[in-house]
Design a protein around this motif. Structure first.
Motif, short mmCIF file in Angstrom:
data_model
loop_
_atom_site.label_atom_id
_atom_site.label_comp_id
_atom_site.label_asym_id
_atom_site.label_seq_id
_atom_site.Cartn_x
_atom_site.Cartn_y
_atom_site.Cartn_z
N VAL A 158 2.59 3.91 5.46
CA VAL A 158 3.82 3.19 5.82
C VAL A 158 4.78 3.11 4.64
CG1 VAL A 158 3.02 0.84 5.28
CG2 VAL A 158 4.67 1.21 7.15
N ILE B 101 12.50 -4.07 13.42
CA ILE B 101 13.18 -5.32 13.04
C ILE B 101 14.19 -5.72 14.11
CG2 ILE B 101 14.74 -6.38 11.35
CD1 ILE B 101 13.46 -4.61 9.20
N ILE C 172 11.91 -6.78 6.69
CA ILE C 172 11.85 -5.58 5.84
C ILE C 172 10.52 -5.51 5.09
CG2 ILE C 172 12.89 -4.43 3.82
CD1 ILE C 172 15.62 -5.48 4.83
N GLN D 279 11.36 1.88 11.57
CA GLN D 279 11.20 0.59 10.90
C GLN D 279 12.36 -0.34 11.25
OE1 GLN D 279 10.88 2.29 6.91
NE2 GLN D 279 8.76 1.57 6.77
N LYS E 121 7.73 -6.63 6.00
CA LYS E 121 6.62 -6.35 6.91
C LYS E 121 6.64 -4.91 7.43
CE LYS E 121 5.42 -11.06 8.21
NZ LYS E 121 5.49 -12.15 9.20
N VAL E 122 7.80 -4.36 7.71
CA VAL E 122 7.81 -2.98 8.26
C VAL E 122 7.59 -1.93 7.17
CG1 VAL E 122 9.28 -3.56 10.23
CG2 VAL E 122 10.32 -2.67 8.13
N THR E 123 7.76 -2.31 5.92
CA THR E 123 7.54 -1.34 4.84
C THR E 123 6.14 -1.44 4.26
OG1 THR E 123 8.47 -2.94 3.30
CG2 THR E 123 9.97 -1.24 4.14
N THR F 61 1.51 -4.28 11.96
CA THR F 61 2.77 -3.54 11.96
C THR F 61 2.70 -2.18 11.26
OG1 THR F 61 3.90 -5.66 12.10
CG2 THR F 61 5.25 -3.76 11.51
N ILE G 27 3.43 1.11 13.38
CA ILE G 27 4.57 1.99 13.07
C ILE G 27 4.07 3.42 12.83
CG2 ILE G 27 6.27 2.52 11.25
CD1 ILE G 27 6.93 -0.46 11.15
#
Lengths: 773, 157
Positions: B76, B93, A14, B89, A16-18, B104, B108
């Motif tokens: 992001v 994961i 979480i 997102q 890292k993707v945000t 990333t 994304i």
């Protein structure tokens, strides 16, 4: 098992993707100063004078340092470097002076005002030339340097390590062999290219304690190097590694941190920050060493290899504090995964005036296997065996012996070979490799095996602490760094398995030498194995404490108790049970008193029984913690008009002992294959008289999504006896066979042997033209 | 000399005075402290700094901050709500489409730009859309799978 062996999602996903995760360059500290570095324009020169007066007087400049401020030599295995050049510069780009200023622009302007006078010296720009008696000496003081007992420098030469294997009688075996063949290969320098460049911040408090935030793989190794360099006690240095945006070896050891410390010491408590540019990353961090290989092989008509003589000459660059151990690894791995009775190996590390060679995913194995695995195919062609059969015959098997004479009790190499043969339909007669092929294209397939062991001192240590909380959650503390490989997740899974606490109730904390326990380094594909063992031991320690308390609480002997889904339960009467959370802070007695206190589990680990090899012969029973074996096969297509090579399909099989997280390990292998593919067909640091000519992503291509082949990933699981849940490492081994498999496929497609990396379209086209003359 | 510019970023209105040679990436990271977008090369070669400007993916290291005047920018940080991740997102994961995490955010955003323009892209279109975003860890396969997961979900809607 409930958690080990399942595809748990990444625990850091979480953040890292945000974009919420803060890497070092993302950190903002109040009143930060920015550093810039004055670098050498010459590959080899004596420093006559450094004039910093004008830089010092530029408004906004707060500190200027030169080599005089950092005179202690440091190095992981051989103490041959200072963080700034003192008497000489030994590569183009070496740090000579540095500035800390209010802004980056002022720091850079100040650096331009620093005047350095040099006496240019003749440079060593080729490792083979560097071995000649009349070659300029890069390190005339080599005899005074400190080094570990497993290395063999030769003062008065450019040789910083000469590692030997002398097994059996190679000369006699050559005389008796049916054929003797000699082949030579070359592997150029490449760079790791993590998307995050090196970054660090250093701050010195009024009490003399230092704090360093660094994008490093190994906070404890950085702390040790800084302690030696600046005569500081370890309890006065705190190294934090909050997040690492890829390492691949390039962020092992210590690099730019040492430039920041003396600046911080002069900055009156203000933090000093330095983030490398991409050009810095290419030139001034670590690069993978170049290597010249010659392999002489004695082979009998039936295909049995009876002797090899290997000469590996490594271009170590200006400093080989780390590189000497890559050369050692290349020595004890020098036969590749083959059982050969007579071996003579000279693996030689040579100082040159090139960028500093250092650890790179594979640690010598990628380099030597490019030579070994093509050589095996060349031998097979000579005696009329298939590439598969020669590996079946000579490849290591359980009970076999490797180059150091070690008897291998667990060895899944042959299983990985058969797995790949099957996945690529290699021996199925009805399989059509050329299905759907277009005009002017030819296809080929190639196979290569590989192995790797963690190359590290025998007695390096790991530790872990697990703290249980009163709501049944836990904190796991380690200093193993998640540099992308997924160690945070895998270590949590192991803790979850031992304690029967779900992974989402365990928080892992890493990378702070003041608060997380010792870990030698996050390198060598050793974390799942070494840190994993420490985590398992810590959790077993906590479990033992829980059992002690539970037997009082439940009036059941602890031998009759077990952990099950967050409870300690009687094996005989499952209704007798107590929740872990009830005991997390100790046991409350019926009279209102309490005993024991909080449950804190402690685990320490050193790989057992790993011993030095014999100095003269390189022979030893167990020189490494474990070996990881594997095979990859590829299908490629070449455009005969342009020379363009496309990798269509890769099948990969490794014996990893035990897969802890199927999804994460698959991703790790896929990444390794692409990195291997890049080094096979694109990547080369172009060096011209010590100057890196292509330090950017336009001139140095790394693979993009367009280059992705079809990938078939599988695993063999022969348990590692001393591994946690039977696991062993695979991070590095997975890119080792890729380049030679591609090279072997080029031969299959065109009948052309390309013996130097990278196998570019230009090289293929030129070879095709010569062949068709 | 500073120029006053007005723009929205992640739906928030911003007025800011910036020097003319400041890049959009520097402004986002240093002035707004949105550090999700990364600098991997500073030359538009790696895509780690990808953000959306009026819905199009842009290398923020190559665009000047003053050019953001009047534009709508999404980084992001603007994808997830307080309580829920964007489905792309979550797909990253679930598909293990990230490792070190440094590429990333840019990856994304490139994926997001594609899905905004074409909700049901093919594998080839996904591969093409992220070909300017370098990743050294994953080998790209799981990234493509994550974006395709959203594409397939959209096709089934």
């Amino acid at each position: 098992m409930k958690y080990v062996g399942t595809s748990v999602n990444r625990v850091d996903g979480i953040k890292k993707v945000t974009g919420a995760l803060k890497y070092v360059d993302d950190l903002k500290l109040a009143r930060t100063l920015f550093a810039a570095v004055k670098r050498s324009p010459h590959p080899h020169a004596r420093i006559l004078k450094v004039d910093i007066a004008k830089a010092q007087s530029l408004p906004g400049v707060k500190a200027v340092i030169t080599g005089k401020d950092v005179s202690n030599r440091v190095g992981l295995y051989l103490e041959d470097k200072t963080f700034l050049a003192t008497d000489k510069v030994r590569y183009r780009g070496e740090a000579v002076a540095a500035v800390a200023a209010e802004t980056k622009e002022i720091a850079e302007a100040a650096v331009a005002l620093i005047q350095v006078e040099y006496e240019v010296l003749p440079a060593v720009t080729n490792a083979v030339e560097g071995l000649k008696p009349d070659a300029p000496l890069v390190h005339p003081d080599l005899g005074e340097y400190h080094y570990g007992p497993i290395f063999f420098p030769e003062p008065g030469t450019n040789i910083s390590n000469h590692y030997k294997i002398r097994k059996g009688d190679a000369e006699k075996a050559f005389n008796e062999a049916d054929y003797v063949v000699e082949n030579s290969f070359f592997v150029p320098h490449i760079q790791h290219c993590p998307i995050e460049t090196h970054s660090a911040i250093a701050q010195m408090d009024v009490d003399g304690s230092l704090t360093i935030w660094s994008s490093c793989q190994s906070p404890y190794a950085v702390r040790k190097a800084l302690s030696v360099a600046f005569n500081l006690p370890l309890n006065k240095i705190r190294v934090l590694s909050p997040a690492v945006g890829g390492g691949f070896g390039g962020k092992a050891g210590t690099t730019l941190e040492g430039i920041l410390i003396p600046l911080a010491m002069k900055a009156k408590g203000r933090p000093v920050k330095l983030t490398y540019t991409r050009e810095d990353e290419f030139v001034n961090s670590f690069v993978r060493q170049g290597m010249h290989a010659t392999i002489k092989t004695g082979i009998n008509k039936d295909g049995k290899i009876v002797a090899v003589k290997n000469t590996f000459i490594w271009d170590g660059g200006a400093y080989t504090e780390y590189g000497v151990n890559i050369v050692r690894a290349g020595g004890y791995g020098s036969t590749g995964p083959y059982d050969i009775d007579n071996v003579w190996t000279d693996s030689i590390c040579v100082y040159t005036n090139h960028p500093v060679g250092g650890p790179y995913r594979g640690f010598g194995m990628s380099e030597i296997h490019f030579a070994i695995e093509q050589n095996i195919d060349m031998l097979a062609a000579q005696i009329g065996l298939s590439p598969i059969d020669i590996r079946r015959m000579n490849g290591l098997k359980p009970g076999g012996r490797n180059a150091t004479g070690q008897v291998l009790e667990v060895c899944g190499l042959q299983e990985t070979l058969e797995d790949v043969v099957d996945k690529l339909n290699w021996e199925k007669e009805d399989y059509d490799l050329n299905k759907g092929i277009k005009p002017n294209k030819v296809r080929g397939r190639g196979i290569a095996c590989g192995f790797k062991a963690p190359s590290m001192p025998n007695d390096v240590a790991s530790s872990a602490i697990i703290k249980l909380n009163e709501d049944g959650t836990a904190h796991l503390l380690v200093s193993a760094q998640d540099i992308g490989q997924g160690s945070d997740t895998v270590l949590v899974q192991m803790a979850a398995e031992v304690l029967t606490i779900p992974p989402d109730k365990i928080t892992i904390k890493t990378g702070d030498t003041d608060h997380t326990p010792y870990e030698w380094q996050t390198v060598a594909s050793r974390i799942t194995y070494c840190a994993g063992n420490a985590v398992v031991k810590a959790c077993e320690d906590a479990k033992e404490q829980l059992m002690e308390l539970a037997q009082i609480k439940l009036s059941v002997f602890k031998r009759d108790l077990e952990l099950c889904d967050e409870y300690i339960v009687s094996k005989l009467h499952p209704d007798k049970r107590v929740a872990i959370k009830e005991l997390a802070l100790g046991l409350s007695m019926s009279d209102g008193s309490g005993i024991h206190g909080p449950i804190i589990g402690r685990g320490s680990f050193i790989p057992p029984n790993v011993r030095n090899t014999d100095k003269q012969t390189g022979q030893g029973e167990k020189p490494v913690a474990f070996w990881t074996y594997g095979t990859q096969g590829v299908e490629i297509e070449i455009d005969t008009e342009t020379g363009k090579l496309e990798v269509l399909k890769v099948a990969s099989s490794f014996d990893v002992g035990k897969v802890i997280n199927p999804k994460l390990i698959e991703g790790q292998i896929e990444g390794g294959i692409l990195q291997g593919l890049g080094s096979a067909i694109f990547e080369e640091l172009i060096l011209d008289n010590g100057v890196v000519k292509n330090p950017n992503f336009v001139d140095y291509k790394i693979p993009t999504s367009d280059d992705m082949p079809e990938m078939i990933i599988s695993f063999i699981e022969n348990e590692e006896e001393t591994g946690p849940f039977g696991a062993r490492g695979v991070a590095e081994p997975c890119m080792v066979p890729t380049p030679p498999a591609i090279a072997n496929a080029v031969f299959d497609a065109l009948g052309i042997r390309i013996t130097t990396l990278p196998i570019t379209a230009e090289k293929i086209l030129k070879a095709l033209k010569e062949k068709n003359k | 000399m500073k120029y006053e510019i007005n723009f929205t970023i992640n739906k928030e209105m911003i007025s800011l005075a910036v020097i003319p040679n400041k890049t959009l990436l520097e402004m986002i990271r240093e002035d707004l402290d949105l550090t999700g977008a990364k600098e991997g090369c500073g030359a538009g070669e790696c895509g780690a700094c990808t953000v959306l400007v009026d819905g199009k993916p842009v290398n923020a290291c190559l665009m000047l901050a003053v050019e953001a005047d009047g534009k709508e920018i999404i980084t992001v940080e603007g994808l997830a709500t307080e309580t829920e991740l964007d489905e792309l997102q979550q797909a990253f994961i679930d598909h293990a489409a990230l490792q070190c995490g440094y590429c990333t955010p840019g990856m994304i955003m490139s994926g997001k730009a594609l899905l905004m323009e074409n909700p049901t892209p093919t594998v080839e279109e996904v591969v093409d859309a992220i070909s300017g975003n370098l990743c050294r860890c994953t080998g790209y396969k799981k990234i493509v799978e994550a974006i395709m997961h959203v594409s397939e979900n959209n096709a089934n809607k």
